[in-house]
Design an enzyme around this catalytic site. Structure first.
Site, mmCIF file in Angstrom:
data_model
loop_
_atom_site.group_PDB
_atom_site.id
_atom_site.type_symbol
_atom_site.label_atom_id
_atom_site.label_comp_id
_atom_site.label_asym_id
_atom_site.label_seq_id
_atom_site.Cartn_x
_atom_site.Cartn_y
_atom_site.Cartn_z
ATOM 1 N N ASP A 270 0.836 -1.201 0.000
ATOM 2 C CA ASP A 270 0.000 0.000 0.000
ATOM 3 C C ASP A 270 0.870 1.250 0.000
ATOM 4 O O ASP A 270 1.576 1.517 0.976
ATOM 5 C CB ASP A 270 -0.893 -0.010 1.246
ATOM 6 C CG ASP A 270 -1.998 1.029 1.193
ATOM 7 O OD1 ASP A 270 -1.901 1.950 0.380
ATOM 8 O OD2 ASP A 270 -2.951 0.920 1.987
ATOM 9 N N HIS A 374 -9.078 -1.330 -8.203
ATOM 10 C CA HIS A 374 -8.756 -0.164 -7.388
ATOM 11 C C HIS A 374 -7.573 0.622 -7.953
ATOM 12 O O HIS A 374 -7.611 1.860 -8.010
ATOM 13 C CB HIS A 374 -8.436 -0.617 -5.956
ATOM 14 C CG HIS A 374 -8.123 0.504 -5.009
ATOM 15 N ND1 HIS A 374 -9.094 1.330 -4.495
ATOM 16 C CD2 HIS A 374 -6.936 0.942 -4.492
ATOM 17 C CE1 HIS A 374 -8.532 2.226 -3.702
ATOM 18 N NE2 HIS A 374 -7.224 2.019 -3.685
#
Length: 466
Positions: A270, A374
């Site tokens: 991330d 995403h």
């Protein structure tokens, strides 16, 4: 490109701190020489080794942290007793020795490498408190932050962090929209603090959202972070009351064999696409430039002059529906994100830093990175170049009333203007992100974080005393 001199995590302790350590170490050395005069031990070598650790290892630790957390060396002193004895002057590890500077062009905690522990806390000014009380509070907070970030104890101390070094501690301060009404400064409120639009996936708890004042605390040691939290709470005194508090964590420095981008609680890498300080347009995207004023009316598109060198923080508590997510097979998880879970590389191939090939089709005639993945929807090229610096903490607050983990991400992102950073990207995600089925936005806040204070200044002084 950012000047390294303006990056607080690349600075060393100022000379007066080094002199203080020299004086203390001289006393220790004299004492050791008196007690071990004929032992044959070369105490001065240990003393020089300790000084070298605080200086060189501190700088090395900062560079390592900037790369994502590499292996951290242990204590370098060969004298175990000096490191563990009561009150003994043991050598700090590089984790403990790392210091982030309080003063600078920008506040610490924005470009500082991710820390292992964090606290986010919002305050509301107490009834009857106004501009005068707010200024006094920011003076107290700034003095405390400067002291603690240098690894020193305040005059009245709880002793929570005794024996620890600065441990990359940062305290970052911001103002919410309502702060300006309560201090009579509504005319100085920047238009960038206009409320965020509502998103269809929001399930926001107003009791855990917004606030007059916001403080972000980060450190590489849990006790150092908690020590700062208690100090901030105590300094608030009668001027402000806690509105909400959230506690988070990241992977500890040295936990991986080589520097890596952080992972979240879904196990995904991330932060791969974050802007980097080395990018030529980094400052333009993340920090408010000097001279970008809107006349102080709050009606323009720029920021008030007092925000020069500052940034806007969007804070979101995002709960992850981990039980549902973990039921997905690996290939489904990777298609939801658009990246491999093992190393963060795009499904179209390459390594973590390889650009997404958004036009690549597989043998089945379908897009390799699905149209609702995403990573595709949040990519800057899909959002008119909109970008923000994401700097989150994970959280786990036990088990919720529904029996599922109350866990997820304390999402914090930084940008020069949230209407050009967070808002367009979130609008796009809100309309069709495959990840939306596995997350829930439960709290939100938007805060104006002014530039860093110069020597002799406190945070927000240019607003409160102008």
């Amino acid at each position: 490109m950012e000047d390294p001199g303006d990056r607080p995590y690349l600075r060393h302790r100022p000379d007066h701190h080094r002199q203080e350590r020299e004086d203390r170490l001289n006393q220790v050395t004299e004492s050791d020489n008196n007690t071990s005069e004929n032992s044959g031990t070369t105490v001065d070598i240990s003393r020089r080794r300790l000084l070298g650790t605080v200086g060189a290892a501190g700088a090395a630790g900062l560079v390592i942290g900037a790369a994502g957390g590499a292996g951290i060396a242990g204590a370098v002193s060969g004298d175990e007793s000096s490191a563990t004895g009561a009150g003994g002057p043991g050598a700090l590890t590089s984790v403990g020795a790392t210091e982030v500077m309080f003063h600078g062009k920008h506040q610490a905690g924005i470009t500082t490498p991710l820390q292992a522990r964090g606290h986010l806390i919002a305050f509301d000014l107490a009834p009857g408190a106004g501009r005068k009380e707010a200024a006094a509070l920011l003076r107290r907070w700034s003095a405390t932050a400067r002291t603690l970030m240098a690894g020193e104890a305040p005059a009245v101390d709880t002793g929570i962090a005794l024996d620890a070094g600065p441990s990359s501690l940062t305290l970052t301060f911001g103002f919410g929209r309502t702060f300006f009404d309560r201090t009579g400064l509504a005319s100085r409120r920047p238009s960038a603090l206009d409320p965020l639009p509502a998103f269809s996936s929001d399930a926001l708890d107003p009791r855990r959202s917004e606030g007059d004042l916001w403080v972000q605390i980060g450190a590489d040691d849990a006790l150092v972070a908690f020590h700062a939290l208690r100090a901030v709470q105590k300094d608030a005194g009668d001027a402000a009351r806690v509105r909400w508090q959230m506690n988070g964590f990241n992977r500890s420095a040295g936990a991986t064999a080589k520097p890596m981008t952080a992972r979240n609680l879904m196990g995904q890498v991330d932060g791969t696409g974050n802007p980097k300080p080395s990018d030529p347009d980094f400052d333009q995207r993340i920090f408010v430039p000097a001279g970008a004023a809107d006349g102080g009316t709050g009606a323009g598109t720029g920021a008030a002059a007092w925000m020069a060198g500052g940034s806007y923080a969007v804070v979101r508590r995002i709960r992850m529906l981990l039980d549902d997510w973990e039921k997905l097979p690996l290939d489904r998880q990777e298609k939801v994100i658009g990246r491999r879970k093992s190393d963060g590389a795009p499904l179209t191939g390459g390594s973590e830093t390889t650009e997404l090939d958004l036009n690549k089709f597989g043998p089945d005639g379908k897009l390799v990175i699905p149209d609702n993945a995403h990573s595709r929807i949040s990519a800057p090229e899909q959002n008119g170049g909109a970008a923000m610096l994401r700097r989150p903490f994970s959280f786990h607050d036990g088990i919720g009333p529904d029996g599922t983990p109350d866990a997820g991400l304390l999402f914090v992102c930084w940008q020069a203007d949230p209407l050009r950073g967070f808002v367009p990207v979130q609008r796009k995600l809100d309309r069709g992100d495959a990840l939306s089925a596995f997350i829930r936005h439960e709290a939100s806040g938007l805060f104006a974080v002014p530039g860093g204070p110069a020597e002799g200044e406190y945070v927000g002084q240019r607003l409160l005393e102008s």
